[in-house]
Design a protein around this motif. Structure first.
Motif, PDB file in Angstrom:
ATOM      1  N   UNK A 218       2.128  86.652  21.218  1.00  0.00           N
ATOM      2  CA  UNK A 218       2.380  86.657  19.775  1.00  0.00           C
ATOM      3  C   UNK A 218       3.838  86.347  19.475  1.00  0.00           C
ATOM      4  N   UNK A 219       4.748  86.933  20.243  1.00  0.00           N
ATOM      5  CA  UNK A 219       6.179  86.697  20.012  1.00  0.00           C
ATOM      6  C   UNK A 219       6.539  85.242  20.289  1.00  0.00           C
ATOM      7  N   UNK A 220       5.936  84.667  21.333  1.00  0.00           N
ATOM      8  CA  UNK A 220       6.209  83.262  21.648  1.00  0.00           C
ATOM      9  C   UNK A 220       5.714  82.348  20.535  1.00  0.00           C
ATOM     10  N   UNK A 221       4.530  82.624  19.998  1.00  0.00           N
ATOM     11  CA  UNK A 221       4.005  81.812  18.896  1.00  0.00           C
ATOM     12  C   UNK A 221       4.896  81.915  17.669  1.00  0.00           C
ATOM     13  N   UNK A 222       5.358  83.121  17.358  1.00  0.00           N
ATOM     14  CA  UNK A 222       6.245  83.299  16.200  1.00  0.00           C
ATOM     15  C   UNK A 222       7.536  82.513  16.400  1.00  0.00           C
ATOM     16  N   UNK A 223       8.124  82.612  17.592  1.00  0.00           N
ATOM     17  CA  UNK A 223       9.398  81.924  17.848  1.00  0.00           C
ATOM     18  C   UNK A 223       9.268  80.411  17.725  1.00  0.00           C
ATOM     19  N   UNK A 224       8.217  79.847  18.339  1.00  0.00           N
ATOM     20  CA  UNK A 224       8.055  78.392  18.302  1.00  0.00           C
ATOM     21  C   UNK A 224       7.767  77.891  16.890  1.00  0.00           C
ATOM     22  N   UNK A 225       6.980  78.636  16.149  1.00  0.00           N
ATOM     23  CA  UNK A 225       6.662  78.194  14.795  1.00  0.00           C
ATOM     24  C   UNK A 225       7.825  78.439  13.843  1.00  0.00           C
ATOM     25  N   UNK A 226       8.667  79.444  14.118  1.00  0.00           N
ATOM     26  CA  UNK A 226       9.866  79.643  13.305  1.00  0.00           C
ATOM     27  C   UNK A 226      10.799  78.436  13.439  1.00  0.00           C
ATOM     28  N   UNK A 227      10.867  77.875  14.624  1.00  0.00           N
ATOM     29  CA  UNK A 227      11.660  76.657  14.820  1.00  0.00           C
ATOM     30  C   UNK A 227      11.112  75.515  13.974  1.00  0.00           C
ATOM     31  N   UNK A 228       9.798  75.383  13.929  1.00  0.00           N
ATOM     32  CA  UNK A 228       9.194  74.346  13.096  1.00  0.00           C
ATOM     33  C   UNK A 228       9.471  74.614  11.624  1.00  0.00           C
ATOM     34  N   UNK A 229       9.367  75.876  11.204  1.00  0.00           N
ATOM     35  CA  UNK A 229       9.648  76.210   9.806  1.00  0.00           C
ATOM     36  C   UNK A 229      11.076  75.877   9.418  1.00  0.00           C
ATOM     37  N   UNK A 230      12.028  76.087  10.331  1.00  0.00           N
ATOM     38  CA  UNK A 230      13.427  75.756  10.052  1.00  0.00           C
ATOM     39  C   UNK A 230      13.606  74.263   9.834  1.00  0.00           C
ATOM     40  N   UNK A 231      12.933  73.451  10.649  1.00  0.00           N
ATOM     41  CA  UNK A 231      13.068  72.000  10.517  1.00  0.00           C
ATOM     42  C   UNK A 231      12.349  71.498   9.258  1.00  0.00           C
ATOM     43  N   UNK A 232      11.231  72.132   8.915  1.00  0.00           N
ATOM     44  CA  UNK A 232      10.558  71.765   7.667  1.00  0.00           C
ATOM     45  C   UNK A 232      11.467  72.022   6.462  1.00  0.00           C
ATOM     46  N   UNK A 233      12.151  73.152   6.482  1.00  0.00           N
ATOM     47  CA  UNK A 233      13.080  73.452   5.386  1.00  0.00           C
ATOM     48  C   UNK A 233      14.197  72.421   5.321  1.00  0.00           C
ATOM     49  N   UNK A 234      14.727  72.031   6.480  1.00  0.00           N
ATOM     50  CA  UNK A 234      15.834  71.071   6.519  1.00  0.00           C
ATOM     51  C   UNK A 234      15.446  69.745   5.874  1.00  0.00           C
ATOM     52  N   UNK A 235      14.296  69.194   6.255  1.00  0.00           N
ATOM     53  CA  UNK A 235      13.885  67.907   5.712  1.00  0.00           C
ATOM     54  C   UNK A 235      13.445  68.037   4.257  1.00  0.00           C
ATOM     55  N   UNK A 236      12.877  69.176   3.897  1.00  0.00           N
ATOM     56  CA  UNK A 236      12.527  69.393   2.491  1.00  0.00           C
ATOM     57  C   UNK A 236      13.776  69.370   1.619  1.00  0.00           C
ATOM     58  N   UNK A 237      14.850  69.984   2.090  1.00  0.00           N
ATOM     59  CA  UNK A 237      16.113  69.976   1.340  1.00  0.00           C
ATOM     60  C   UNK A 237      16.670  68.574   1.191  1.00  0.00           C
ATOM     61  N   UNK A 238      16.393  67.730   2.150  1.00  0.00           N
ATOM     62  CA  UNK A 238      16.870  66.344   2.072  1.00  0.00           C
ATOM     63  C   UNK A 238      15.914  65.422   1.344  1.00  0.00           C
ATOM     64  N   UNK A 239      14.881  65.970   0.734  1.00  0.00           N
ATOM     65  CA  UNK A 239      13.926  65.135   0.007  1.00  0.00           C
ATOM     66  C   UNK A 239      12.995  64.344   0.908  1.00  0.00           C
ATOM     67  N   UNK A 240      12.848  64.772   2.161  1.00  0.00           N
ATOM     68  CA  UNK A 240      12.039  64.026   3.132  1.00  0.00           C
ATOM     69  C   UNK A 240      10.908  64.896   3.700  1.00  0.00           C
ATOM     70  N   UNK A 241      10.478  65.866   2.917  1.00  0.00           N
ATOM     71  CA  UNK A 241       9.443  66.766   3.412  1.00  0.00           C
ATOM     72  C   UNK A 241       8.160  66.042   3.767  1.00  0.00           C
ATOM     73  N   UNK A 242       7.699  65.143   2.906  1.00  0.00           N
ATOM     74  CA  UNK A 242       6.469  64.399   3.182  1.00  0.00           C
ATOM     75  C   UNK A 242       6.634  63.506   4.400  1.00  0.00           C
ATOM     76  N   UNK A 243       7.761  62.826   4.503  1.00  0.00           N
ATOM     77  CA  UNK A 243       7.988  61.907   5.621  1.00  0.00           C
ATOM     78  C   UNK A 243       8.038  62.668   6.950  1.00  0.00           C
ATOM     79  N   UNK A 244       8.668  63.841   6.933  1.00  0.00           N
ATOM     80  CA  UNK A 244       8.735  64.623   8.174  1.00  0.00           C
ATOM     81  C   UNK A 244       7.353  65.141   8.538  1.00  0.00           C
TER      82      UNK A 244
END
Length: 353
Positions: A218-244
Motif C-alpha cells: 500500500x505504501x509503495x502504491x501511494x508513493x508511486x502515484x503521489x509522484x504521478x500526481x505531482x507531475x499532473x499538477x505541474x503540467x496542469x499549471x502550465x496549461x498542458x494538462x490534456x497534452x500530458x
C-alpha cells in the motif's frame, strides 16, 4: 507382469532369507490386488486410453494411489525384499504423475492461460483490485495536493532522473518540448528496454511486499502515484494538462493497469495471511500465492507491451489526440478481456507434498 517376476526371484532365494521371503509374500498377497488394479489404470492413462477404464476404477484412482504410497512406506520401514520395493517405487511414481502431475504441455497451457485462466484469476482478486485502485487514486490526489500547497514537495516526490528538467517554474514551452515525439525509431529499443526494466521492478516489488501483510505494498502504491500526481499538477499549471494526460495514456493505461494488478496480487497474499480463516498462515499464503502468481505472469506481459508502447508509439506519434486514442483503445481492450472472457481454470495441478 512385474509381480510375477519378483515372485520367481523370491522362490529362488537361499534358505537363510526364507523367513524374510515369507513375510514379504504375506505382505504382497494381502495387497497385490489393489496394486494390480492401480497398475492397469495407470497403464491405460499412460497410453492415452481413458475409455478403457471403468468409471468405478477412475473414481478409485486417488484412493488406490494412497494405498500404494502407504504400502511403499511400510515396505521401506520393514526392509522388505528389493524387488517388491522397486516395484512399489515405480508404481507410486507413475501413479503420482497421473493423479497430481501437470496434464498440459506449454502450448496448451498458453491457450488455457490466454483463453480464460488469466482473466479468471484477475476476477478472483476483485476486492483486492478495488482496494489497490482506491489507494492509487488517493496517492495521486495526495501528490497533487502536497505540491499545490508547497512546491518543495515536488523535489521530494519526483527524482531528478525522472524529472528531466520538468520542475516547478519551468516555462510552458519547455514543458511542451518534453512531450514532443521523434520522427525516427533509432535508439528507442534501448529506451523501451530501460522502461520495461523500471516498470517491472515496481510491479515485482509491489507483489513481493505483499508477504508483509500487504502494508508495504500500500505504501509503495501511494508513493508511486503521489509522484504521478505531482507531475499532473505541474503540467496542469502550465496549461498542458490534456497534452500530458494524452502523452501518458499511450503506455499508462497498460502500465498502470499492470501495477494495479501487481499491487492487488500482493494485497491478496497479505490479506490472506492477516485473515487466514481456518487455515494456517503459511497454508493461506501458499493458496493465495498460487492464485496471485497467475496474475503476475500476465502483468509481465502487460509490462512488455507497455514498454513497447512507451518506447515506440509514444515517441513516434506526434499529436495528443492520436496518443489519447491509442491509450483509450488499450484500456478498452484490457477491460473487455478481463470482464468478458469466459472463465476457464488453469490446467496444472500441484504436488500436495
Amino acid at each position: 507382469m512385474a509381480l510375477n517376476l519378483f515372485s520367481r526371484k523370491q522362490a529362488e532365494a537361499p534358505p537363510a532369507i526364507e523367513a524374510a521371503t515369507l513375510r514379504s509374500d504375506r505382505f504382497r498377497l494381502e495387497r497385490q490386488s489393489d496394486w494390480q488394479r492401480l497398475e492397469s489404470i495407470v497403464t491405460a492413462l499412460e497410453k492415452n486410453r481413458p475409455g478403457r477404464i471403468a468409471d468405478d476404477d477412475l473414481l478409485e484412482l486417488p484412493v488406490l494411489y494412497r494405498k500404494a504410497a502407504s504400502s511403499l512406506a511400510v515396505a521401506r520401514e520393514t526392509s522388505l525384499d528389493a524387488a517388491t520395493l522397486a516395484y512399489l517405487e515405480s508404481l507410486v511414481r507413475r501413479a503420482w504423475f497421473q493423479v497430481y502431475g501437470p496434464r498440459t504441455g506449454f502450448l496448451r497451457w498458453l491457450r488455457s492461460f490466454f483463453g480464460g485462466g488469466w482473466s479468471a484469476a484477475v476476477r478472483d482478486l476483485w476486492l483486492d483490485i478495488c482496494i489497490a485502485l482506491a489507494v492509487m487514486v488517493a496517492g495521486t490526489l495526495v501528490g497533487w495536493l502536497l505540491v499545490a500547497g508547497d512546491n518543495e514537495w515536488y523535489y521530494r516526490l519526483v527524482p531528478d532522473s525522472m524529472a528531466g528538467g520538468r520542475h516547478p517554474g519551468a516555462s510552458p514551452e519547455m514543458l511542451a518540448q518534453s512531450l514532443e515525439g521523434t520522427e525516427g525509431a533509432e535508439g528507442l529499443t534501448v529506451f523501451a528496454a530501460s522502461l520495461f526494466s523500471n516498470n517491472s521492478g515496481v510491479c515485482i516489488l509491489a507483489f513481493a511486499l505483499g508477504f508483509a501483510f500487504g502494508i508495504p505494498t500500500l505504501l509503495l502504491l501511494v508513493h508511486n502515484m503521489a509522484m504521478l500526481g505531482a507531475m499532473l499538477w505541474l503540467f496542469h499549471q502550465g496549461g498542458l494538462g490534456f497534452d500530458f494526460a494524452a502523452w501518458l495514456s499511450v503506455h499508462g493505461t497498460t502500465e498502470l493497469f499492470a501495477i494495479l494488478l501487481a499491487g492487488a496480487a500482493g494485497l491478496h497474499i497479505g490479506r490472506s495471511m492477516a485473515f487466514p480463516g481456518e487455515l494456517s498462515i503459511m497454508d493461506a499464503a501458499a493458496a493465495s500465492g498460487r492464485r496471485a502468481a497467475v496474475v503476475m505472469v500476465g502483468c509481465v506481459l502487460m509490462l512488455v507491451i507497455a514498454g513497447l508502447l512507451e518506447g515506440y508509439a509514444r515517441q513516434l506519434v506526434q499529436t495528443s489526440e492520436a496518443r489519447l486514442t491509442i491509450g483509450l483503445v488499450m484500456l478498452a481492450f484490457w477491460l473487455a478481456y478481463f470482464l468478458l472472457m469466459p472463465r476457464r481454470a488453469m490446467g496444472a495441478k500441484v504436488d500436495p507434498a
